[in-house]
Design a protein around this motif. Structure first.
Motif, PDB file in Angstrom:
ATOM      1  N   LEU A   1     -11.354  33.281 -25.070  1.00 24.63           N
ATOM      2  CA  LEU A   1     -10.774  32.289 -24.150  1.00 24.63           C
ATOM      3  C   LEU A   1     -11.868  31.697 -23.263  1.00 24.63           C
TER       4      LEU A   1
ATOM      5  N   ALA B   1      -3.586  30.509 -19.955  1.00 30.70           N
ATOM      6  CA  ALA B   1      -4.929  30.202 -20.475  1.00 30.70           C
ATOM      7  C   ALA B   1      -4.947  30.009 -21.987  1.00 30.70           C
ATOM      8  N   ILE B   2      -3.833  30.290 -22.656  1.00 33.63           N
ATOM      9  CA  ILE B   2      -3.818  30.214 -24.129  1.00 33.63           C
ATOM     10  C   ILE B   2      -2.869  29.112 -24.576  1.00 33.63           C
TER      11      ILE B   2
ATOM     12  N   ARG C   1      -1.026  38.249 -27.503  1.00 32.62           N
ATOM     13  CA  ARG C   1      -1.876  38.872 -26.479  1.00 32.62           C
ATOM     14  C   ARG C   1      -1.074  39.247 -25.231  1.00 32.62           C
TER      15      ARG C   1
ATOM     16  N   LEU D   1     -10.558  35.861 -16.165  1.00 34.07           N
ATOM     17  CA  LEU D   1      -9.207  36.296 -16.530  1.00 34.07           C
ATOM     18  C   LEU D   1      -9.157  37.815 -16.746  1.00 34.07           C
TER      19      LEU D   1
ATOM     20  N   TRP E   1     -10.266  37.806 -25.281  1.00 32.95           N
ATOM     21  CA  TRP E   1     -11.372  37.435 -26.189  1.00 32.95           C
ATOM     22  C   TRP E   1     -11.268  35.974 -26.645  1.00 32.95           C
TER      23      TRP E   1
ATOM     24  N   ASP F   1     -11.901  31.102 -20.110  1.00 33.83           N
ATOM     25  CA  ASP F   1     -12.074  31.784 -18.813  1.00 33.83           C
ATOM     26  C   ASP F   1     -12.082  33.300 -18.983  1.00 33.83           C
TER      27      ASP F   1
ATOM     28  N   ALA G   1      -1.245  34.346 -15.669  1.00 30.49           N
ATOM     29  CA  ALA G   1      -2.501  33.603 -15.810  1.00 30.49           C
ATOM     30  C   ALA G   1      -2.984  33.658 -17.254  1.00 30.49           C
TER      31      ALA G   1
END
Lengths: 224, 236
Positions: free
Chosen positions: A159, B130-131, B140, A165, A157, A161, B126
């Motif tokens: 993000l 991304a974070i 997460r 993802l 949530w 992508d 991945a």
């Protein structure tokens, strides 16, 4: 409000929002139907082969596009709606359950549309008497996909992508559903028993339900 | 980095001993010298299972204790686990090509489920990539790490659950199906590769800790106290 009332109300809101946005049936379903029509075109005039691979293509496309239905835009709350839910004291587990309920209904409807199109375009050998077993497998796969989509959608949530993802997270974890769904159809066509595959779908659905409910609160904290 | 360096040294020595034992042990009667690949294939996949189990453990501990070191452990173990899964799949494919006549058999559930496990943890890595925020990332990925482990037993027991080309476990509660010398070589390699896994995880955790400290220092310092570049100063 009880847990059940919260779940039903949240599912109702999700479905109302989806009716307004129409992402599942105005964009994803037509796209899936185009993909379904592309396989026979790629195979040329090999009619027998088309009828043989029909159910396999249905399940592969059903999982891939059903995943997109589970991750649709109306299944994502913006920050304001999340804050409102928190202020109203909505149980995070009920939020998960409501979203899964709405997603399951939409994914089931999507899979039914795809299945009917597959039967018309591919002409697979599936006896009419097996309709209840087919319906059961479609519903169980839809529930599992919706649970997975809800979990992955929450994890990703906010993000940049999110869709790509979440799809990457859902796709490999959906393999047991793909295997069980396609093997159920194989067993039906061969006149064999479907119980082991139904049990695999049931176990997957239950494991995901337990994980979703157990992780609902940490997930809410993670996305605050 | 000292602890990790010592561990890597010990692991390298142990692997050298293990490989020497593997090369001197008698070869399989049917497969010949090629069967010695078992000494890399089995330890790699054992470590993949161990690594993803440790990732789940680190994830659950992070959710419980909220200490950064548990997140580092989960991340490091997942990265090393992905590496060993790739080695396990590659050696399995080479072995399969030689023994079964095909590198990949879709009728073999162990192969298919191992590939799925590999992709699940690629997704985990991945997600981490991304974070940016370390706390959000830890939270997460801990949830995903704790949930994703449910498919690991399915991979391990798939050879028992389905009819398959793949052989079942060679070491069972009622004894081993392997000759003693081959078994000893494989067990030594299992221990040596496990040492290597520990060394790599420790090294990766140390690197992650250093990266976090550097990011914290940078955030505390702020952009305005950074020294100007020479090109920006001009002639004084």
């Amino acid at each position: 409000m009880s847990f059940g009332d919260q779940t039903l109300e949240l599912a109702r809101v999700d479905l109302a929002l989806e009716r307004r946005l129409g992402e599942s049936f105005r964009i994803i379903a037509p796209f899936a139907l185009v993909a379904l029509a592309m396989f026979p075109m790629a195979l040329g005039l090999r009619i027998t082969l088309v009828s043989e691979i029909g159910t396999a293509v249905f399940w592969a496309l059903g999982i891939l596009f059903g995943m997109q239905v589970a991750l649709r835009r109306s299944s994502t709350d913006d920050r304001e709606r999340r804050d409102l839910h928190a202020l109203l004291g909505v149980d995070p587990a009920a939020r998960f359950a409501g979203r899964v309920l709405a997603g399951s209904l939409l994914t089931t409807a999507f899979l039914v549309v795809l299945f009917v199109a597959m039967v018309l375009l591919y002409g697979p050998r599936l006896p009419l008497a097996a309709a209840p077993a087919i319906a059961l497998s479609i519903v169980m796969v839809a529930v599992g996909l919706s649970e997975l989509g809800t979990l992955a959608g929450e994890i990703a949530w906010g993000l940049r992508d999110r869709t790509a993802l979440a799809s990457l997270i859902v796709a490999p974890l959906a393999i047991p559903l793909l295997v069980a769904g396609s093997q159920t159809f194989e067993a039906i066509a061969a006149g064999a028993g479907i119980l082991p595959w139904v049990l695999l779908m049931l176990t997957t659905d239950l494991a995901l339900a337990v994980a979703g409910v157990a992780m609902a609160r940490p997930l809410e904290e993670a996305t605050r | 980095m000292k602890r990790a360096t010592v561990l890597v040294g010990v692991a390298a020595l142990a692997i050298a001993v293990g490989l020497w034992l593997a090369l001197t042990a008698p070869a399989d009667a049917l497969q010949g010298a090629f069967s010695r690949i078992i000494n890399i294939h089995v330890p790699s996949l054992w470590l993949a299972f161990l690594a993803f189990g440790v990732t789940a453990f680190g994830s659950i501990m992070w959710l419980w204790k909220k200490r950064p070191r548990w997140d580092r452990l989960a991340m490091a173990s997942a990265e090393v686990g992905v590496l060993f899964t790739a080695i396990g799949i590659a050696t399995g494919m080479i072995w399969g090509q030689r023994v079964w006549g095909t590198a990949w058999d879709w009728g073999d559930p162990r192969l298919a489920t191992t590939a799925v496990m590999f992709f699940v943890y690629l997704g985990y890595l991945a997600l981490r990539g991304a974070i940016d925020d370390p706390v959000v990332r830890a939270r997460r990925s801990a949830i995903l790490g704790a949930v994703a482990v449910v498919q690991v037993p399915l991979v391990y027991f798939s050879v028992n659950m389905f009819r398959t080309l793949h052989q079942t476990q060679s070491i069972r509660p009622d004894g081993s199906t392997m000759p003693r010398e081959m078994l000893v070589a494989m067990l030594v390699n299992l221990a040596a590769f496990t040492l290597l896994y520990v060394a790599l995880v420790v090294a990766r955790m140390e690197v992650a800790e250093a990266e976090e400290s550097a990011a914290e220092r940078e955030a505390m310092a702020g952009a305005e106290v950074k020294p100007p570049r020479l090109s920006e100063v001009g002639d004084v």
